[in-house]
Structures are given as structure tokens and as C-alpha cells.
Enzyme design. Structure first.
Site, PDB file in Angstrom:
ATOM      1  N   CYS A  81       0.825  -1.210   0.000  1.00 21.47           N
ATOM      2  CA  CYS A  81       0.000   0.000   0.000  1.00 21.47           C
ATOM      3  C   CYS A  81       0.865   1.268   0.000  1.00 21.47           C
ATOM      4  O   CYS A  81       1.430   1.605  -1.041  1.00 21.47           O
ATOM      5  CB  CYS A  81      -0.981  -0.060   1.167  1.00 21.47           C
ATOM      6  SG  CYS A  81      -2.402   0.987   0.908  1.00 21.47           S
ATOM      7  N   HIS A 172      -3.151  -5.507   1.651  1.00 22.32           N
ATOM      8  CA  HIS A 172      -2.448  -5.756   2.923  1.00 22.32           C
ATOM      9  C   HIS A 172      -2.454  -7.230   3.333  1.00 22.32           C
ATOM     10  O   HIS A 172      -3.235  -7.621   4.204  1.00 22.32           O
ATOM     11  CB  HIS A 172      -3.126  -4.949   4.042  1.00 22.32           C
ATOM     12  CG  HIS A 172      -2.958  -3.482   3.930  1.00 22.32           C
ATOM     13  ND1 HIS A 172      -1.876  -2.819   4.468  1.00 22.32           N
ATOM     14  CD2 HIS A 172      -3.735  -2.550   3.340  1.00 22.32           C
ATOM     15  CE1 HIS A 172      -1.991  -1.529   4.210  1.00 22.32           C
ATOM     16  NE2 HIS A 172      -3.108  -1.334   3.527  1.00 22.32           N
ATOM     17  N   GLU A 174      -0.571  -8.607   5.329  1.00 20.01           N
ATOM     18  CA  GLU A 174      -0.191  -8.704   6.755  1.00 20.01           C
ATOM     19  C   GLU A 174      -1.408  -8.619   7.677  1.00 20.01           C
ATOM     20  O   GLU A 174      -1.300  -8.884   8.868  1.00 20.01           O
ATOM     21  CB  GLU A 174       0.852  -7.627   7.107  1.00 20.01           C
ATOM     22  CG  GLU A 174       0.334  -6.211   7.322  1.00 20.01           C
ATOM     23  CD  GLU A 174      -0.018  -5.452   6.040  1.00 20.01           C
ATOM     24  OE1 GLU A 174       0.008  -6.049   4.935  1.00 20.01           O
ATOM     25  OE2 GLU A 174      -0.329  -4.252   6.146  1.00 20.01           O
TER      26      GLU A 174
END
Ligand code: GLN
Length: 190
Positions: A81, A172, A174
Site C-alpha cells: 500500500c 495488505h 499482513e
């Protein structure tokens, strides 16, 4: 041999990346805030956050030139991002930061925080299972060079791309509990 992966920890979602990396075998994960730490890692993740803030902090912490050098020398780097924006060669209406991958990005082009969304896709290079793709005020990738491979598209726009040692995702990984993307990134370390 263990691979040492750093996560730039000046601003943004470093903790989440570190949490996923710690679950991988043969990987040591450290937050990076200093030149010594940056010199010590085999690969680096630039997390989500606010690209304009992280871009300023890279200069304040005197990491910008060393980071650019290490990327040019072939260190694997992955931008999620805001990290994608920091790595892009062109940013609509703004000067670029690290100019490490031949893409043009438009910041916040999927809408505001309230327009955040999650979708799913199979990305064969990453996993044979569906990956969750979480978008939070993501940049849109408007154009890319011939030297850039597209790993995943959403509609007309690529959302995961790789050129040599540089990986970018507009979303994302994560924030999911699937470590496949982090495992793929670790495999970019030779
Ligand atoms: N909108 C942010 C930027 O332009 C990126 C958002 C994110 O990293 N989730 O820098």
C-alpha cells in the site's frame, strides 16, 4: 541459513508484518529504524501507513540514500500500500520517492477509509488457495512497464506486481492470517 527480513518501522503497520514473519521457518524478523539495522537485513518490507509521512521520515532518519542504494544493489524489497507508493517511479501529482519500479500510481484512488474493502483472488505464484485482499485507501496502479510482471489484477488494474527484486501490493496481506505472501517474499532472498 536463516534469512533476516526487516520491516521499516518509522510509521504505519510494521507490527502486523513482523507478526506474520515470526511465524515463518528460517526467518528472523526485525523492525528497522537505523542505518545499522538497514545494513544488517537481507530484505526489507515497506509497510502500509501514510506514504508522505514515511517519505519524510526516511530523510529525517537518514535512511533514504542507503535504502535506494541497497535496492539498486538487488536487495529484495516489498511495499504494501503506502510502501507501493514509496517504490513507484511515478506518482500522479507528486514527486516520486525511491523510484524503484516502473509503475505509475494514483494515491487513494479506490476511495476514502470508509470505502475500504476486502475481496478474494487466487494468485498462482503465491498459493493454490484463495488469498484475502484487503484494501485500505489503496493506490491504484495506472500504468506499468514491460519489465513488470503482474501477479494479480482487480478489474483493469494490477494490484500485485513484481519487477526483479521489487514486489508491490496495493493491498495488505499482513492483515490476514495467511502467511503465503510473506513466504513468497522470503523466497526472493537468494
Ligand atoms: N493512503 C495512503 C497513502 O497514500 C496509503 C494507505 C495505506 O497504506 N493503507 O499513503
Amino acid at each position: 541459513m536463516n534469512k533476516k527480513i526487516g520491516v521499516l518501522a518509522l510509521q504505519g503497520s510494521a507490527e502486523e508484518h513482523l507478526g506474520v514473519l515470526m511465524r515463518l521457518d528460517s526467518v528472523i524478523a526485525i523492525p528497522v529504524h537505523t542505518k545499522e539495522e538497514l545494513k544488517s537485513v537481507d530484505a526489507l518490507i515497506l509497510p502500509g501507513g501514510e506514504s508522505s509521512v514515511i517519505g519524510k521520515l526516511l530523510h529525517i532518519f537518514d535512511l533514504f540514500d542507503l535504502l535506494k542504494e541497497r535496492i539498486q544493489d538487488g536487495m529484495p524489497v516489498w511495499g504494501t500500500c503506502a510502501g507501493t507508493i514509496l517504490l513507484a517511479n511515478h506518482i500522479v501529482g507528486e514527486d516520486p520517492y525511491l523510484s524503484a519500479i516502473n509503475i505509475t500510481v494514483a494515491r487513494n484512488a479506490y476511495g476514502r477509509q470508509i470505502d475500504s474493502f476486502c475481496t478474494k483472488a487466487i494468485i498462482p505464484q503465491i498459493s493454490n488457495r484463495e488469498s484475502d485482499l484487503i484494501f485500505i485507501r489503496a493506490p491504484k496502479i495506472l500504468s506499468w512497464g514491460n519489465d513488470v510482471d503482474i501477479l494479480c489484477r482487480l478489474g483493469d488494474s494490477p494490484v500485485a506486481l513484481r519487477s526483479g527484486n521489487v514486489l508491490v501490493t496495493a493491498f495488505h496481506p499482513e492483515l490476514t492470517d495467511d502467511p503465503s505472501f510473506h513466504r513468497y517474499f522470503a523466497s526472493m532472498i537468494r
